[in-house]
Design a protein around this motif. Structure first.
Motif: not given
Lengths: 263, 278
Positions: A169-171, A173, A176
């Motif tokens: 969902x955070x593409x 990342x 992080x």
């Protein structure tokens, strides 16, 4: 054989167990540093308690045992599969080609790696416990602790799958999401500081979150804190029952958006 | 290229820093969602990193001989040390084993600048990596009124702590010159100890304290210099961290140069563009 048959996954556990032996010796460093971290936390509690006998319903011996066992059982209380890392590197693509559950493979490999931690960290630390002035023996109900630990492991894997799904969902990342989840779980679960010792009532709020059921609940039962252990176990079981459908649903929803680069 | 190599060091370094700062600002403007995610993540990780000791101190009214404000100063110093490293040495400069192991050191060798200047400037990211530093400055502003610390000595010791931490990572990371595949992630392991710098070591056993002031110099990253600055130890200890920084820096330079000479003969077949925050 059905994909739910655990015997199908024993090869993955076996490979994960032998993997580090074929790689390089530096993986041993992490266990050495984990021992240093454990020693530092024990020293911190001794300094903090000073002349206090009981704080937040916990005595110094209980807190020391809590801290020691949190690190001894760290791998079980906070299961960390390589799912997120494989997604970032694209290696997860190969997993989909196998006729077994993708997440099942990661769970099996994690279980295989646990043996390393037991041999290289848990056993030496437990052997040194009395030298360090810590009594590692359980003070609470052992049957309740065993059931609680089982619930914790089940819940922990569900949380890990949720975090892997969130990475999509955070593409992707990866760093992080991984750093944030490690930090939040370490703090909110009571791994670093027993929730009963957090000031301003913060601990009482965090006790209701699933992270507390992963770490704080079994450790409280182990050190005999918090009264009757079975309501804690019931809360853990409830979170485990809720967490798995949520994790599975998140994964089903988000895996179609997965974009792999590399592999 | 020859002109850049012989140009005065300071202006060339400042120009590179300025260029890096512009690129970092462009990244934040071009990819605000990613930049905000990083900033929020870094901020939360920095907060959690100090929260343990802070909350314990709040609950117990201090830790041992450290009063509440003393603990706050220790945490602020610790956070400053980490924040400065994040801003000045990101992009895996502080995790040099990754660059070496992945064959990315060639990026630095190809540039018309000496290696020291490249490593000093390439990790400069004052926008995307500033969260830790900003939170550290807020902590220091909070702790400041409650302690009496000589500012000049604080800056000297802070620079020394940063040097010790970086040198420690370079010493271990240089192993990757000889074992690029095996030691690529060695700095991830050695860096995990640096997370423990916010812990006061007063109650730690003598052996552990010696270890954490020498081979694993976590104690030099916050605890020891903070004690000296707060006057909790003898005045000569104000010199100790800077002296240790000199020793660590010399050792790091020696090991790194030795590894670089080896690398010049062998090169690397493991080039990967992974690691530049893709």
């Amino acid at each position: 054989m059905s994909t739910l048959n655990p015997l199908r996954y024993r090869a993955f556990a076996s490979m994960a167990l032998r993997g580090p032996l074929q790689e390089n010796p530096f993986f041993v460093l992490q266990y050495g540093f984990a021992i240093v971290e454990t020693l530092l936390l024990l020293a911190l509690w001794r300094a903090a308690y000073g002349g206090h006998r009981v704080v937040g319903g916990l005595t110094l011996p209980q807190v020391l045992t809590y801290t020691l066992m949190a690190h001894v059982l760290s791998a079980q209380l906070r299961p960390d599969t390589e799912f997120a890392g494989d997604m970032w590197e694209g290696r997860v693509a190969v997993r989909f080609l196998r006729p077994v559950s993708v997440f099942g493979q990661y769970v099996a490999e994690t279980l295989g790696r646990w043996l390393f931690r037991v041999v290289l960290f848990a056993a030496p630390v437990l052997a040194l416990a009395t030298v360090l002035g810590v009594d590692p023996r359980p003070r609470g109900s052992v049957p309740a602790f065993v059931v609680s630990l089982g619930c914790s492991i089940v819940l922990g894997f569900a949380v890990d799958l949720c975090i892997a799904a969130l990475m999509i969902w955070f593409e992707h990342d990866y760093w992080s999401v991984q750093m944030l989840s490690n930090a939040v779980v370490a703090f909110a679960s009571g791994f670093l500081v027993p929730l009963a010792l957090l000031p301003f009532g913060v601990g009482r709020v965090l006790e209701w979150l699933p992270f507390a059921s992963m770490v704080s609940a079994p450790l409280r039962i182990y050190v005999g804190a918090g009264g009757d252990p079975w309501p804690l176990v019931a809360r853990q079981a409830a979170w485990a029952v809720v967490a798995w459908p949520v994790a599975a649903g998140l994964w089903r929803m988000l895996r179609q958006r997965m974009v792999l680069y590399g592999g | 290229m020859a002109a850049s190599q012989t140009s005065p060091a300071l202006p060339a370094t400042l120009r590179l820093w300025a260029a890096r700062a512009r690129m970092d600002a462009m990244f934040v403007v071009r990819s605000p969602r990613i930049a905000v995610t990083w900033l929020v993540t870094d901020l939360m990780v920095a907060v959690v990193g100090v929260a343990v000791v802070a909350l314990v101190a709040a609950r117990f009214g201090g830790i041992g001989t450290w009063s509440g404000y003393h603990v706050l100063f220790l945490l602020a110093y610790s956070a400053l040390c980490g924040g400065v490293v994040d801003v000045l040495f990101s992009f895996n400069v502080s995790m040099i084993s990754r660059r070496i192991g992945r064959g990315q050191l060639d990026h630095a060798l190809l540039q018309p600048h000496p290696m020291w200047r490249v490593l000093l400037t390439e990790g400069f990211s004052p926008c995307s990596s500033a969260a830790g530093l900003v939170s550290a400055l807020v902590l220091m502003a909070w702790a400041g009124p409650g302690v009496d610390v000589p500012v000049g000595w604080m800056l000297v010791n802070l620079a020394a702590s940063v040097t010790v931490g970086l040198s420690y990572q370079f010493i271990w990371g240089s192993i990757a010159f000889w074992a690029p595949m095996g030691a690529e992630e060695v700095n991830s392991r050695t860096g995990s100890v640096i997370w423990l710098r916010a812990y006061p070591l007063d109650a730690a056993g003598r052996g552990l304290r010696v270890l954490l002031l020498t081979a694993l110099p976590t104690g030099l990253l916050a605890w020891f210099p903070a004690r000296a600055l707060l006057g909790l130890s003898s005045p000569w200890t104000l010199w100790a961290t800077p002296a240790a920084a000199g020793v660590f820096a010399a050792l790091a330079a020696l090991v790194f140069r030795k590894g670089l000479r080896h690398y010049a003969r062998t090169g690397s077949r493991r080039y990967s563009d992974r690691g530049h925050r893709r």
